[in-house]
Design an enzyme around this catalytic site. Structure first.
Site, PDB file in Angstrom:
ATOM      1  N   ARG A  92       0.831  -1.215   0.000  1.00 32.28           N
ATOM      2  CA  ARG A  92       0.000   0.000   0.000  1.00 32.28           C
ATOM      3  C   ARG A  92       0.859   1.256   0.000  1.00 32.28           C
ATOM      4  O   ARG A  92       0.499   2.253   0.608  1.00 32.28           O
ATOM      5  CB  ARG A  92      -0.972   0.008   1.197  1.00 32.28           C
ATOM      6  CG  ARG A  92      -1.809  -1.255   1.344  1.00 32.28           C
ATOM      7  CD  ARG A  92      -2.918  -1.356   0.338  1.00 32.28           C
ATOM      8  NE  ARG A  92      -4.028  -0.489   0.599  1.00 32.28           N
ATOM      9  CZ  ARG A  92      -5.145  -0.834   1.251  1.00 32.28           C
ATOM     10  NH1 ARG A  92      -5.280  -2.049   1.699  1.00 32.28           N
ATOM     11  NH2 ARG A  92      -6.109   0.027   1.420  1.00 32.28           N
ATOM     12  N   ARG A 128      -3.394   6.967   0.960  1.00 33.01           N
ATOM     13  CA  ARG A 128      -3.856   8.231   1.545  1.00 33.01           C
ATOM     14  C   ARG A 128      -2.860   8.933   2.444  1.00 33.01           C
ATOM     15  O   ARG A 128      -2.996  10.115   2.725  1.00 33.01           O
ATOM     16  CB  ARG A 128      -5.151   7.987   2.336  1.00 33.01           C
ATOM     17  CG  ARG A 128      -6.348   7.855   1.436  1.00 33.01           C
ATOM     18  CD  ARG A 128      -7.496   7.237   2.159  1.00 33.01           C
ATOM     19  NE  ARG A 128      -7.084   5.933   2.671  1.00 33.01           N
ATOM     20  CZ  ARG A 128      -7.872   5.111   3.323  1.00 33.01           C
ATOM     21  NH1 ARG A 128      -9.103   5.457   3.594  1.00 33.01           N
ATOM     22  NH2 ARG A 128      -7.428   3.935   3.721  1.00 33.01           N
ATOM     23  N   ARG A 144      -6.660  11.917  -5.751  1.00 31.95           N
ATOM     24  CA  ARG A 144      -7.863  11.255  -5.263  1.00 31.95           C
ATOM     25  C   ARG A 144      -9.002  12.254  -5.014  1.00 31.95           C
ATOM     26  O   ARG A 144     -10.179  11.906  -5.134  1.00 31.95           O
ATOM     27  CB  ARG A 144      -7.483  10.511  -3.983  1.00 31.95           C
ATOM     28  CG  ARG A 144      -8.540   9.815  -3.240  1.00 31.95           C
ATOM     29  CD  ARG A 144      -9.133   8.631  -3.948  1.00 31.95           C
ATOM     30  NE  ARG A 144     -10.052   8.009  -3.025  1.00 31.95           N
ATOM     31  CZ  ARG A 144     -11.244   8.504  -2.731  1.00 31.95           C
ATOM     32  NH1 ARG A 144     -11.675   9.564  -3.352  1.00 31.95           N
ATOM     33  NH2 ARG A 144     -12.004   7.910  -1.832  1.00 31.95           N
ATOM     34  N   ASP A 182      -7.034  -2.632  -6.955  1.00 29.01           N
ATOM     35  CA  ASP A 182      -7.563  -3.156  -5.699  1.00 29.01           C
ATOM     36  C   ASP A 182      -7.910  -4.626  -5.883  1.00 29.01           C
ATOM     37  O   ASP A 182      -8.321  -5.033  -6.980  1.00 29.01           O
ATOM     38  CB  ASP A 182      -8.804  -2.378  -5.260  1.00 29.01           C
ATOM     39  CG  ASP A 182      -9.103  -2.638  -3.785  1.00 29.01           C
ATOM     40  OD1 ASP A 182      -8.562  -1.915  -2.934  1.00 29.01           O
ATOM     41  OD2 ASP A 182      -9.836  -3.594  -3.490  1.00 29.01           O
ATOM     42  N   TYR A 205     -14.932 -11.414   1.340  1.00 28.89           N
ATOM     43  CA  TYR A 205     -15.640 -10.158   1.000  1.00 28.89           C
ATOM     44  C   TYR A 205     -16.962 -10.454   0.309  1.00 28.89           C
ATOM     45  O   TYR A 205     -17.971  -9.801   0.559  1.00 28.89           O
ATOM     46  CB  TYR A 205     -14.773  -9.263   0.106  1.00 28.89           C
ATOM     47  CG  TYR A 205     -13.784  -8.444   0.897  1.00 28.89           C
ATOM     48  CD1 TYR A 205     -14.213  -7.352   1.657  1.00 28.89           C
ATOM     49  CD2 TYR A 205     -12.437  -8.754   0.924  1.00 28.89           C
ATOM     50  CE1 TYR A 205     -13.319  -6.598   2.413  1.00 28.89           C
ATOM     51  CE2 TYR A 205     -11.538  -8.014   1.668  1.00 28.89           C
ATOM     52  CZ  TYR A 205     -11.985  -6.939   2.411  1.00 28.89           C
ATOM     53  OH  TYR A 205     -11.104  -6.205   3.157  1.00 28.89           O
TER      54      TYR A 205
HETATM   55  O1  CP3 Z   1      -0.101  -1.246  -2.479  1.00 27.78           O
HETATM   56  C1  CP3 Z   1      -0.391  -0.338  -3.293  1.00 27.78           C
HETATM   57  O2  CP3 Z   1       0.106   0.800  -3.245  1.00 27.78           O
HETATM   58  C2  CP3 Z   1      -1.310  -0.695  -4.445  1.00 27.78           C
HETATM   59  C3  CP3 Z   1      -2.671  -0.483  -4.237  1.00 27.78           C
HETATM   60  C4  CP3 Z   1      -3.557  -1.369  -3.369  1.00 27.78           C
HETATM   61  C5  CP3 Z   1      -4.785  -0.885  -2.871  1.00 27.78           C
HETATM   62  N1  CP3 Z   1      -5.451  -1.931  -2.300  1.00 27.78           N
HETATM   63  C6  CP3 Z   1      -5.265   0.506  -2.986  1.00 27.78           C
HETATM   64  C7  CP3 Z   1      -6.322   0.985  -2.089  1.00 27.78           C
HETATM   65  C8  CP3 Z   1      -3.461  -2.718  -3.017  1.00 27.78           C
HETATM   66  C9  CP3 Z   1      -2.320  -3.693  -3.242  1.00 27.78           C
HETATM   67  C10 CP3 Z   1      -4.679  -3.053  -2.348  1.00 27.78           C
HETATM   68  C11 CP3 Z   1      -4.993  -4.398  -1.858  1.00 27.78           C
HETATM   69  C12 CP3 Z   1      -6.164  -4.585  -1.010  1.00 27.78           C
HETATM   70  N2  CP3 Z   1      -7.404  -4.016  -1.127  1.00 27.78           N
HETATM   71  C13 CP3 Z   1      -6.226  -5.506   0.058  1.00 27.78           C
HETATM   72  C14 CP3 Z   1      -5.110  -6.409   0.461  1.00 27.78           C
HETATM   73  C15 CP3 Z   1      -4.078  -5.694   1.232  1.00 27.78           C
HETATM   74  C16 CP3 Z   1      -4.430  -5.485   2.639  1.00 27.78           C
HETATM   75  O3  CP3 Z   1      -4.273  -4.341   3.111  1.00 27.78           O
HETATM   76  O4  CP3 Z   1      -4.801  -6.459   3.306  1.00 27.78           O
HETATM   77  C17 CP3 Z   1      -7.508  -5.428   0.630  1.00 27.78           C
HETATM   78  C18 CP3 Z   1      -8.012  -6.203   1.801  1.00 27.78           C
HETATM   79  C19 CP3 Z   1      -8.245  -4.503  -0.143  1.00 27.78           C
HETATM   80  C20 CP3 Z   1      -9.667  -4.121   0.041  1.00 27.78           C
HETATM   81  C21 CP3 Z   1      -9.822  -2.706   0.389  1.00 27.78           C
HETATM   82  N3  CP3 Z   1      -9.578  -1.671  -0.458  1.00 27.78           N
HETATM   83  C22 CP3 Z   1     -10.266  -2.171   1.619  1.00 27.78           C
HETATM   84  C23 CP3 Z   1     -10.625  -2.991   2.845  1.00 27.78           C
HETATM   85  C24 CP3 Z   1     -10.285  -0.794   1.487  1.00 27.78           C
HETATM   86  C25 CP3 Z   1     -10.806   0.201   2.478  1.00 27.78           C
HETATM   87  C26 CP3 Z   1      -9.919   0.370   3.611  1.00 27.78           C
HETATM   88  C27 CP3 Z   1      -8.808   1.299   3.237  1.00 27.78           C
HETATM   89  O5  CP3 Z   1      -7.645   0.959   3.453  1.00 27.78           O
HETATM   90  O6  CP3 Z   1      -9.162   2.386   2.765  1.00 27.78           O
HETATM   91  C28 CP3 Z   1      -9.789  -0.487   0.186  1.00 27.78           C
HETATM   92  C29 CP3 Z   1      -9.590   0.858  -0.393  1.00 27.78           C
HETATM   93  C30 CP3 Z   1      -8.244   1.172  -0.948  1.00 27.78           C
HETATM   94  N4  CP3 Z   1      -7.475   0.339  -1.710  1.00 27.78           N
HETATM   95  C31 CP3 Z   1      -7.577   2.420  -0.830  1.00 27.78           C
HETATM   96  C32 CP3 Z   1      -6.383   2.307  -1.538  1.00 27.78           C
HETATM   97  C33 CP3 Z   1      -5.334   3.380  -1.768  1.00 27.78           C
HETATM   98  C34 CP3 Z   1      -8.103   3.647  -0.118  1.00 27.78           C
HETATM   99  C35 CP3 Z   1      -9.217   4.219  -0.916  1.00 27.78           C
HETATM  100  C36 CP3 Z   1      -9.298   5.724  -0.889  1.00 27.78           C
HETATM  101  O7  CP3 Z   1      -8.457   6.384  -1.533  1.00 27.78           O
HETATM  102  O8  CP3 Z   1     -10.232   6.209  -0.274  1.00 27.78           O
END
Ligand code: CP3
Length: 327
Positions: free
Chosen positions: A10, A14, A23, A59, A136
């Site tokens: 990640r 943010r 964003r 994602d 999910y």
């Molecule tokens: O790593 C990176 O920089 C690449 C991008 C990436 C995102 N999600 C962007 C994202 C990757 C590799 C993921 C994987 C992901 N997504 C996982 C596995 C990794 C982990 O943390 O366990 C999971 C479980 C998700 C599902 C997901 N996406 C959730 C639960 C959420 C909401 C919670 C949160 O962290 O905001 C997201 C949203 C998300 N995915 C954001 C980002 C940058 C935030 C969204 C925003 O900008 O509002």
């Protein structure tokens, strides 16, 4: 390479002002589906941090839409699924990933990122592992006890395996399309698999994760990552992967010993350590590097993704520290 390579799960997100700026102009899903913005966010994060790999901005949940799941990212709530899979009949309504180009925006983002990124920086593609995606799909969002997921698993093993197999077939196509578009490695995120007992992992998950990993184009390294997996590491190794991701709940030296020194490991700093003072951060990172004992095959990373409020300067300090470490 004179130092341990480092990148951070990640790393585009943010906590970074450059990300927040992009964003602010779009929703999260629109950002994921806009290849030039996704490429920009990916490259900016990698360059700003000076890390040794980039991960494509996307994602794990994007694949759910072409499987017939209605996905939304609600403000402040994270993902919400409007038609969760709760009963065996819901499994029958799922769609096979017939057309891999339903996710064409991801491949286009990979092509654009690959051409913008320095040639010596590998680009990592990824997907959710079958269990984490299934969780999910059944829960409809995040979960504490995985009640719906486990209920389906225990009550109707046939429906469970059918769903896991359908997801897995889609993932193989999806990962191979990412590889064709230009990624150098792929990662499976099994973020929530640590909620399972080892016996349930073996019966309900291992065969499916294994089929995805076996389906990946030969020669492309696979990173197999999960959290809360201290009791599952040998089984994850059996499921496959060239690199096993470790979280911070297990010591790196012990985890590596258990998966075997013939695979690489990735990890395993607690992401919350990035909120500590920099001398504490350095000390904690050093302990991990010491446990790797200079052995080839350690990729430094966090044990899970960077948290939203993380100070950017600490992330940069961590990368510099890992690069400067001489064991
Ligand atoms: O790593 C990176 O920089 C690449 C991008 C990436 C995102 N999600 C962007 C994202 C990757 C590799 C993921 C994987 C992901 N997504 C996982 C596995 C990794 C982990 O943390 O366990 C999971 C479980 C998700 C599902 C997901 N996406 C959730 C639960 C959420 C909401 C919670 C949160 O962290 O905001 C997201 C949203 C998300 N995915 C954001 C980002 C940058 C935030 C969204 C925003 O900008 O509002």
């Amino acid at each position: 390479m004179p130092y341990t390579p480092v990148w951070l799960m990640r790393q585009a997100g943010r906590y970074m002002p450059e990300y927040r700026e992009v964003r602010a102009r779009t929703t999260f899903l629109e950002l994921c589906k806009n290849p030039s913005l996704a490429a920009e966010v990916t490259v900016t994060a990698a360059e700003r941090l000076g890390v040794d790999a980039a991960i494509i901005f996307a994602d794990i949940l994007l694949i759910l839409e072409p499987l017939g799941i209605e996905l939304e990212f609600a403000k402040g709530e994270g993902p919400v699924i409007h038609n969760p899979v709760r009963r065996p009949a819901d499994v029958d309504r799922l769609r096979e990933l017939e057309d891999v180009n339903a996710l064409g925006f991801v491949y286009e983002a990979i092509r654009q990122t690959r051409s913008a990124l320095k040639p010596n920086i590998p680009l990592i593609g990824f997907c959710g592992a079958p269990f984490t995606l299934a969780s999910y799909m059944t829960e409809g969002g995040g979960s504490k006890n995985y009640l719906h997921t486990k209920r389906l698993m225990y009550d109707d093993a046939g429906a469970w395996h059918a769903m896991m197999a359908l997801i897995s077939r889609g993932l193989v196509k999806y990962l191979n399309a990412q590889i064709e578009a230009g990624v150098q490695a792929v990662q499976l995120f099994d973020s929530w698999v640590g909620c399972l007992s080892p016996d349930d992992y073996r019966e309900f998950v291992l065969p499916h994760t294994q089929s995805v990993i076996r389906g990946v184009t030969p020669g492309v390294p696979v990173i197999h990552f999960g959290t809360g997996t201290a009791t599952l590491l040998e089984l994850m190794r059996e499921a496959g992967g060239d690199v096993i991701g470790l979280d911070w709940r297990v010591r790196l030296d012990e985890g590596w010993q258990r998966v075997g020194h013939d695979v690489a490991v990735m990890g395993n700093l607690d992401p919350v350590v990035l909120f500590a003072k920099q001398d504490v951060l350095r000390e904690q990172a050093k302990k991990i590097l010491e446990q790797a004992e200079g052995r080839a095959g350690h990729i430094f990373n966090l044990g899970h993704g960077i948290l939203p409020e993380t100070p950017v300067e600490n992330v940069i300090a961590l990368v510099e520290m890992v690069h400067g470490y001489r064991g």
